[in-house]
Design an enzyme around this catalytic site. Structure first.
Site, PDB file in Angstrom:
ATOM      1  N   ARG A   3      50.601  41.153  48.583  1.00  0.00           N
ATOM      2  CA  ARG A   3      50.191  39.939  49.305  1.00  0.00           C
ATOM      3  C   ARG A   3      51.331  39.404  50.169  1.00  0.00           C
ATOM      4  O   ARG A   3      51.112  38.970  51.313  1.00  0.00           O
ATOM      5  CB  ARG A   3      49.738  38.883  48.290  1.00  0.00           C
ATOM      6  CG  ARG A   3      49.244  37.582  48.905  1.00  0.00           C
ATOM      7  CD  ARG A   3      48.552  36.699  47.876  1.00  0.00           C
ATOM      8  NE  ARG A   3      48.344  35.352  48.396  1.00  0.00           N
ATOM      9  CZ  ARG A   3      48.951  34.271  47.937  1.00  0.00           C
ATOM     10  NH1 ARG A   3      49.803  34.360  46.914  1.00  0.00           N
ATOM     11  NH2 ARG A   3      48.704  33.091  48.468  1.00  0.00           N
ATOM     12  N   HIS A   6      51.037  38.972  54.192  1.00  0.00           N
ATOM     13  CA  HIS A   6      51.095  37.635  54.781  1.00  0.00           C
ATOM     14  C   HIS A   6      52.281  37.486  55.734  1.00  0.00           C
ATOM     15  O   HIS A   6      52.210  36.671  56.666  1.00  0.00           O
ATOM     16  CB  HIS A   6      51.133  36.570  53.690  1.00  0.00           C
ATOM     17  CG  HIS A   6      49.806  36.328  53.056  1.00  0.00           C
ATOM     18  ND1 HIS A   6      49.367  35.071  52.685  1.00  0.00           N
ATOM     19  CD2 HIS A   6      48.803  37.184  52.729  1.00  0.00           C
ATOM     20  CE1 HIS A   6      48.150  35.173  52.157  1.00  0.00           C
ATOM     21  NE2 HIS A   6      47.795  36.446  52.171  1.00  0.00           N
ATOM     22  N   HIS A  53      42.084  44.590  47.744  1.00  0.00           N
ATOM     23  CA  HIS A  53      41.694  43.639  46.699  1.00  0.00           C
ATOM     24  C   HIS A  53      41.348  44.341  45.392  1.00  0.00           C
ATOM     25  O   HIS A  53      40.976  43.669  44.419  1.00  0.00           O
ATOM     26  CB  HIS A  53      40.514  42.787  47.165  1.00  0.00           C
ATOM     27  CG  HIS A  53      40.904  41.680  48.080  1.00  0.00           C
ATOM     28  ND1 HIS A  53      40.112  41.241  49.121  1.00  0.00           N
ATOM     29  CD2 HIS A  53      42.030  40.913  48.123  1.00  0.00           C
ATOM     30  CE1 HIS A  53      40.729  40.259  49.753  1.00  0.00           C
ATOM     31  NE2 HIS A  53      41.890  40.039  49.168  1.00  0.00           N
ATOM     32  N   TRP A  70      38.768  41.018  41.473  1.00  0.00           N
ATOM     33  CA  TRP A  70      37.696  41.699  42.209  1.00  0.00           C
ATOM     34  C   TRP A  70      37.220  42.954  41.460  1.00  0.00           C
ATOM     35  O   TRP A  70      36.112  43.423  41.697  1.00  0.00           O
ATOM     36  CB  TRP A  70      38.187  42.111  43.589  1.00  0.00           C
ATOM     37  CG  TRP A  70      38.364  40.986  44.551  1.00  0.00           C
ATOM     38  CD1 TRP A  70      37.466  40.561  45.491  1.00  0.00           C
ATOM     39  CD2 TRP A  70      39.512  40.141  44.703  1.00  0.00           C
ATOM     40  NE1 TRP A  70      37.981  39.504  46.207  1.00  0.00           N
ATOM     41  CE2 TRP A  70      39.233  39.225  45.755  1.00  0.00           C
ATOM     42  CE3 TRP A  70      40.759  40.068  44.072  1.00  0.00           C
ATOM     43  CZ2 TRP A  70      40.148  38.256  46.169  1.00  0.00           C
ATOM     44  CZ3 TRP A  70      41.665  39.114  44.474  1.00  0.00           C
ATOM     45  CH2 TRP A  70      41.358  38.213  45.501  1.00  0.00           C
ATOM     46  N   THR A  71      38.075  43.485  40.583  1.00  0.00           N
ATOM     47  CA  THR A  71      37.749  44.733  39.879  1.00  0.00           C
ATOM     48  C   THR A  71      38.062  44.587  38.400  1.00  0.00           C
ATOM     49  O   THR A  71      38.726  43.635  37.976  1.00  0.00           O
ATOM     50  CB  THR A  71      38.540  45.921  40.453  1.00  0.00           C
ATOM     51  OG1 THR A  71      39.940  45.736  40.182  1.00  0.00           O
ATOM     52  CG2 THR A  71      38.330  46.049  41.968  1.00  0.00           C
ATOM     53  N   ASP A  94      34.358  38.767  51.414  1.00  0.00           N
ATOM     54  CA  ASP A  94      33.929  40.028  50.804  1.00  0.00           C
ATOM     55  C   ASP A  94      32.462  40.295  51.127  1.00  0.00           C
ATOM     56  O   ASP A  94      32.081  41.402  51.538  1.00  0.00           O
ATOM     57  CB  ASP A  94      34.110  39.994  49.283  1.00  0.00           C
ATOM     58  CG  ASP A  94      35.554  39.772  48.852  1.00  0.00           C
ATOM     59  OD1 ASP A  94      36.452  40.368  49.476  1.00  0.00           O
ATOM     60  OD2 ASP A  94      35.772  39.007  47.904  1.00  0.00           O
TER      61      ASP A  94
END
Length: 291
Positions: free
Chosen positions: A36, A40, A160, A176-177, A205
């Site tokens: 991340r 970013h 993600h 997400w998983t 998403d």
């Protein structure tokens, strides 16, 4: 700030930093926040004004306190000791190398890394990063401004598969998983299943399913992980080089100037660390379920 001189010593320090990053990520389980941070820092690029991009400016309070960067000071602080041990490396290179290593050691593809990014003390205005509450038109506005494509948008969204959202940072909560410390194509598989108990699906998403141009890549990546890995590695490299023009001829590549035996050894270490990170994730989840 001036561009760094990528000489033999610079490359040795890049190699040293890569080893330190593998150890840090394996011990702290911090691959998601490292990825991340890299995204970013790079994702502020504006292809029209040639401002922002992968330049290390996120290390300044003016930028890391942007709402979309909440929590990233943790990653910046974790990387400071590595920067101190590898002082020639720019912050810009270190942050992008951290993102590359984060993907590799969690089982993802090898992303080519070319050093030589210059640091900047100029922070972009707030609002250049994606807003998770919005849809497909917004995603295109943000990523096209960077000079990226629909394929890049969907491939990068597959990142993600790592990590989870924290309410104090984004206002959303959850992963997400099922295994947020393993990089694979499960993000797309879960996306196609629809709503799943305990898993997160943001408006951005869902936009990948609703938009036909995005949807074709979602279907492809869910079906073929090898194609996803190939496209992801290409898109990640493009993102990591926004605002940076690598030297021609590949002379700055961290692997081209190293002996073959060293490159093979690095690959073997990467596989071993990936296994360790994934096993640690399973043990962590198992311990949570037993409590």
């Amino acid at each position: 700030m001036a561009a760094p001189v990528v000489d033999a010593e610079y490359l040795r320090q890049i190699d040293r930093a890569r080893r330190a990053l593998r150890a840090l990520i394996a011990s702290k389980g911090c691959a998601p926040i490292m990825l991340r941070l890299a995204w970013h820092d790079a994702g502020t690029y504006d292809v029209n004004t040639r401002t922002g991009g992968a330049n290390g400016s996120i290390r300044y309070e003016e930028e890391y306190t942007h709402g979309s960067n909440a929590g990233l000071k943790i990653a910046i602080d974790l990387l400071d000791p590595i920067k101190a041990k590898c002082p020639k490396i720019t912050y810009a290179d270190l942050y992008q190398l951290a993102g590359v290593v984060a993907v590799e050691v969690t089982g993802g593809p090898t992303v080519e890394f070319v050093p030589g990014r210059r640091d900047s003390s100029v922070c972009p205005r707030e609002g250049r990063l994606p807003d998770a509450k919005r849809g497909a038109p917004h995603l295109r506005d943000i990523f096209y401004r960077m000079g990226l494509t629909d394929k890049d948008i969907v491939a990068l969204s597959g990142g993600h598969s790592l990590g989870k959202a924290h309410p104090e940072r984004s206002g959303f909560e959850g992963a997400w998983t099922r295994d947020p410390l393993k990089f694979d194509n499960s993000y797309f598989l879960e996306l196609l299943k629809g709503e799943s108990e305990g898993l997160l699906k943001l408006p951005t998403d869902k936009a990948l399913l609703d938009d036909p141009e995005f949807r074709c890549y979602v279907d492809l990546y869910a079906k073929d992980e090898d194609i996803f890995f190939k496209d992801y590695a290409e898109s990640h490299k493009k993102l990591s080089e926004l605002g940076f023009t690598p030297r021609s001829g590949g002379s700055a590549s961290t692997k081209s100037d190293l002996p073959a035996a060293v490159v093979l050894a690095q690959s073997a270490v990467g596989v071993a660390v990936a296994a360790a990170v994934i096993i640690a994730g399973y043990l962590y989840e198992a311990s949570k379920r037993s409590k």
